[in-house]
Write a protein that holds these residues in place. Structure first.
Motif, PDB file in Angstrom:
ATOM      1  N   THR A  47       0.847  -1.200   0.000  1.00 25.53           N
ATOM      2  CA  THR A  47       0.000   0.000   0.000  1.00 25.53           C
ATOM      3  C   THR A  47       0.882   1.250   0.000  1.00 25.53           C
ATOM      4  O   THR A  47       0.501   2.278   0.562  1.00 25.53           O
ATOM      5  N   ALA A  48       2.045   1.153  -0.616  1.00 22.57           N
ATOM      6  CA  ALA A  48       2.972   2.278  -0.708  1.00 22.57           C
ATOM      7  C   ALA A  48       3.700   2.170  -2.040  1.00 22.57           C
ATOM      8  O   ALA A  48       3.619   1.143  -2.724  1.00 22.57           O
ATOM      9  N   GLY A  49       4.409   3.219  -2.424  1.00 27.05           N
ATOM     10  CA  GLY A  49       5.155   3.205  -3.672  1.00 27.05           C
ATOM     11  C   GLY A  49       6.430   4.002  -3.549  1.00 27.05           C
ATOM     12  O   GLY A  49       6.736   4.564  -2.485  1.00 27.05           O
ATOM     13  N   VAL A  50       7.188   4.024  -4.637  1.00 22.40           N
ATOM     14  CA  VAL A  50       8.370   4.886  -4.721  1.00 22.40           C
ATOM     15  C   VAL A  50       8.278   5.597  -6.066  1.00 22.40           C
ATOM     16  O   VAL A  50       8.051   4.952  -7.099  1.00 22.40           O
ATOM     17  N   TRP A  51       8.425   6.911  -6.043  1.00 25.25           N
ATOM     18  CA  TRP A  51       8.312   7.699  -7.274  1.00 25.25           C
ATOM     19  C   TRP A  51       9.497   8.628  -7.382  1.00 25.25           C
ATOM     20  O   TRP A  51       9.895   9.251  -6.399  1.00 25.25           O
ATOM     21  N   ILE A  52      10.077   8.694  -8.561  1.00 25.38           N
ATOM     22  CA  ILE A  52      11.107   9.695  -8.840  1.00 25.38           C
ATOM     23  C   ILE A  52      10.447  10.802  -9.643  1.00 25.38           C
ATOM     24  O   ILE A  52       9.984  10.570 -10.767  1.00 25.38           O
ATOM     25  N   ASN A  53      10.361  11.983  -9.034  1.00 25.38           N
ATOM     26  CA  ASN A  53       9.801  13.106  -9.768  1.00 25.38           C
ATOM     27  C   ASN A  53      10.274  14.415  -9.144  1.00 25.38           C
ATOM     28  O   ASN A  53      11.329  14.441  -8.502  1.00 25.38           O
ATOM     29  N   ASN A 109      -0.512   1.770  -5.267  1.00 21.98           N
ATOM     30  CA  ASN A 109       0.753   1.018  -5.359  1.00 21.98           C
ATOM     31  C   ASN A 109       0.973   0.521  -6.786  1.00 21.98           C
ATOM     32  O   ASN A 109       2.091   0.584  -7.320  1.00 21.98           O
ATOM     33  N   LEU A 110      -0.097   0.032  -7.415  1.00 17.93           N
ATOM     34  CA  LEU A 110       0.026  -0.460  -8.795  1.00 17.93           C
ATOM     35  C   LEU A 110       0.383   0.675  -9.746  1.00 17.93           C
ATOM     36  O   LEU A 110       1.286   0.538 -10.583  1.00 17.93           O
ATOM     37  N   LEU A 111      -0.315   1.811  -9.625  1.00 14.25           N
ATOM     38  CA  LEU A 111      -0.102   2.911 -10.577  1.00 14.25           C
ATOM     39  C   LEU A 111       1.292   3.524 -10.424  1.00 14.25           C
ATOM     40  O   LEU A 111       1.976   3.781 -11.414  1.00 14.25           O
ATOM     41  N   VAL A 112       1.680   3.783  -9.185  1.00 10.53           N
ATOM     42  CA  VAL A 112       2.958   4.474  -8.932  1.00 10.53           C
ATOM     43  C   VAL A 112       4.139   3.517  -9.098  1.00 10.53           C
ATOM     44  O   VAL A 112       5.226   3.930  -9.464  1.00 10.53           O
ATOM     45  N   HIS A 113       3.914   2.251  -8.852  1.00 12.38           N
ATOM     46  CA  HIS A 113       4.929   1.209  -8.821  1.00 12.38           C
ATOM     47  C   HIS A 113       5.677   1.296  -7.482  1.00 12.38           C
ATOM     48  O   HIS A 113       5.879   2.378  -6.954  1.00 12.38           O
ATOM     49  N   HIS A 114       6.076   0.153  -6.967  1.00 13.98           N
ATOM     50  CA  HIS A 114       6.597   0.140  -5.593  1.00 13.98           C
ATOM     51  C   HIS A 114       8.108   0.311  -5.516  1.00 13.98           C
ATOM     52  O   HIS A 114       8.663   0.276  -4.413  1.00 13.98           O
ATOM     53  N   GLN A 115       8.757   0.514  -6.678  1.00 17.46           N
ATOM     54  CA  GLN A 115      10.218   0.552  -6.620  1.00 17.46           C
ATOM     55  C   GLN A 115      10.826   1.308  -7.782  1.00 17.46           C
ATOM     56  O   GLN A 115      10.205   1.488  -8.820  1.00 17.46           O
ATOM     57  N   VAL A 116      12.058   1.746  -7.562  1.00 15.74           N
ATOM     58  CA  VAL A 116      12.880   2.321  -8.631  1.00 15.74           C
ATOM     59  C   VAL A 116      14.292   1.769  -8.471  1.00 15.74           C
ATOM     60  O   VAL A 116      14.678   1.289  -7.404  1.00 15.74           O
ATOM     61  N   VAL A 117      15.051   1.860  -9.558  1.00 15.38           N
ATOM     62  CA  VAL A 117      16.463   1.511  -9.525  1.00 15.38           C
ATOM     63  C   VAL A 117      17.238   2.761  -9.945  1.00 15.38           C
ATOM     64  O   VAL A 117      16.961   3.328 -11.013  1.00 15.38           O
TER      65      VAL A 117
ATOM     66  N   ASN B 109       4.618  10.340 -16.923  1.00 19.07           N
ATOM     67  CA  ASN B 109       5.837   9.716 -16.372  1.00 19.07           C
ATOM     68  C   ASN B 109       5.470   8.696 -15.292  1.00 19.07           C
ATOM     69  O   ASN B 109       6.032   7.598 -15.229  1.00 19.07           O
ATOM     70  N   LEU B 110       4.506   9.056 -14.447  1.00 20.11           N
ATOM     71  CA  LEU B 110       4.086   8.136 -13.377  1.00 20.11           C
ATOM     72  C   LEU B 110       3.458   6.879 -13.961  1.00 20.11           C
ATOM     73  O   LEU B 110       3.786   5.756 -13.559  1.00 20.11           O
ATOM     74  N   LEU B 111       2.544   7.052 -14.930  1.00 21.18           N
ATOM     75  CA  LEU B 111       1.816   5.904 -15.477  1.00 21.18           C
ATOM     76  C   LEU B 111       2.741   4.962 -16.254  1.00 21.18           C
ATOM     77  O   LEU B 111       2.683   3.742 -16.091  1.00 21.18           O
ATOM     78  N   VAL B 112       3.575   5.536 -17.095  1.00 25.60           N
ATOM     79  CA  VAL B 112       4.430   4.717 -17.966  1.00 25.60           C
ATOM     80  C   VAL B 112       5.633   4.157 -17.192  1.00 25.60           C
ATOM     81  O   VAL B 112       6.116   3.088 -17.487  1.00 25.60           O
ATOM     82  N   HIS B 113       6.061   4.876 -16.191  1.00 25.45           N
ATOM     83  CA  HIS B 113       7.257   4.580 -15.399  1.00 25.45           C
ATOM     84  C   HIS B 113       8.475   5.051 -16.196  1.00 25.45           C
ATOM     85  O   HIS B 113       8.492   4.969 -17.417  1.00 25.45           O
ATOM     86  N   HIS B 114       9.474   5.518 -15.484  1.00 24.29           N
ATOM     87  CA  HIS B 114      10.586   6.189 -16.174  1.00 24.29           C
ATOM     88  C   HIS B 114      11.726   5.252 -16.533  1.00 24.29           C
ATOM     89  O   HIS B 114      12.728   5.708 -17.074  1.00 24.29           O
ATOM     90  N   GLN B 115      11.572   3.956 -16.240  1.00 19.01           N
ATOM     91  CA  GLN B 115      12.717   3.078 -16.477  1.00 19.01           C
ATOM     92  C   GLN B 115      12.310   1.629 -16.669  1.00 19.01           C
ATOM     93  O   GLN B 115      11.233   1.214 -16.261  1.00 19.01           O
TER      94      GLN B 115
END
Lengths: 153, 153, 153
Positions: A47-53, A109-117, B109-115
């Motif tokens: 129920t959380a995400g990680v966003w780079i913006n 969580n699905l829309l934002v995605h839960h992770q970045v690299v 950017n949020l929907l598509v994801h940046h990576q």
């Protein structure tokens, strides 16, 4: 290859909140001592995400408002017709039959995605000038964990 | 472990555009000389994305049209009622108070994801037969950077 | 650095389905013998995704219903006004001019994202207590592949 793992716990005052964590990620890389590699920044909750913006208050507020239309909570009135139409058809989330009220947070969580690299180059986070890393809380007010995993050399 | 980093700059004619970059990613892997590992392909801007999908003009046009409904720009008329309802409630993006007009690009950017991360196996991109890598520009007409980071052995 | 690659093929009975694959990912890590690293879990098709969320039937059913509103199929009646408004404006997907009928599955791939990276710490998947890994099929009934790539030491 070298690995370094850091956990962070968040307990936000507000139910939904963007928390800037760029410095936490940079600190984990500095501690690891790697020069080249990548850092995985991943929420350990569903129920959380990680966003780079952009660390600009307007867009963050715009985004929380918008996410409540696309992934409407059932614990408050739908924002408008679209939010109402996107709500579950049984009248409430099937997920709430077990006593939960956070179905919308799973969808966010699905829309934002839960992770970045994040790439690490010459010992630094290889981000663009406007890229900030945010932990995105969608069901706060309790301890939630995040893992920062640095891999490289 | 071996690391190889390549930057690409895009300046698209159109404001929104999918640019196929599979060959750029494959070239970076070839230059790196690795046989096993992964490649991180990551937009360095907050108004662009990276998508792996079908290099078929129809679906790409469908997708740009659809993204304008889900994440409506305020610099043109909303496509329909849904786009109007999903627009920010203050009448325009709070983000635009500073003179910007690209709030919708942040949402795309949020929907598509940046990576994306592409696996490398036996020296080649380990993609399915229909998977092409696209840089997804949502606020073009100026220089925008992308980082391709190869890690492996 | 050590790499281990496993492929899985899915042929779901239903057109859309979440298939829990946490054990497949854990098995790939165990086979690799690594203690520290990460696992990339990535659909090799453009009409499928990978989601880490709750293995609770209610939320999975809620989510499939919701995705059909946000990314409406054209092979069945739109669920409501919103689904109708989010459908392509030419009346059907431009993508379907070639004889396909799965445009919505490409959009669901975009929303869900086609991959996740799971950290590996002390030889185990470093997931939170409620995090399960799902292969998300949006156009099933035929063989579809997934790659699990373990990297670490």
């Amino acid at each position: 290859m070298f690995a370094h793992t850091v956990y962070r716990t968040f307990n936000t005052d507000r139910r939904r909140e963007f928390v800037r964590i760029t410095d936490d990620v940079a600190d984990a890389v500095a501690e690891s001592g790697i020069r080249e590699g990548m850092v995985l920044v991943s929420a350990m909750h569903i129920t959380a995400g990680v966003w780079i913006n952009d660390d600009e208050p307007g867009i963050l507020e715009d985004t929380l408002e918008w996410l409540d239309k696309l992934a409407p909570p059932s614990w408050k009135e739908p924002a408008n017709e679209v939010a109402s139409d996107l709500s579950p058809d049984p009248g409430d989330f099937r997920h709430h039959r077990g006593g939960e009220d956070n179905g919308d947070a799973h969808w966010k969580n699905l829309l934002v995605h839960h992770q970045v690299v994040v790439p690490v180059t010459s010992g630094r986070l290889d981000l663009g000038p406007w890229q900030a890393v945010f932990y995105a809380e969608f069901d706060g007010g309790r301890d939630k964990r995040l893992v920062i995993k640095v891999l490289g050399e």
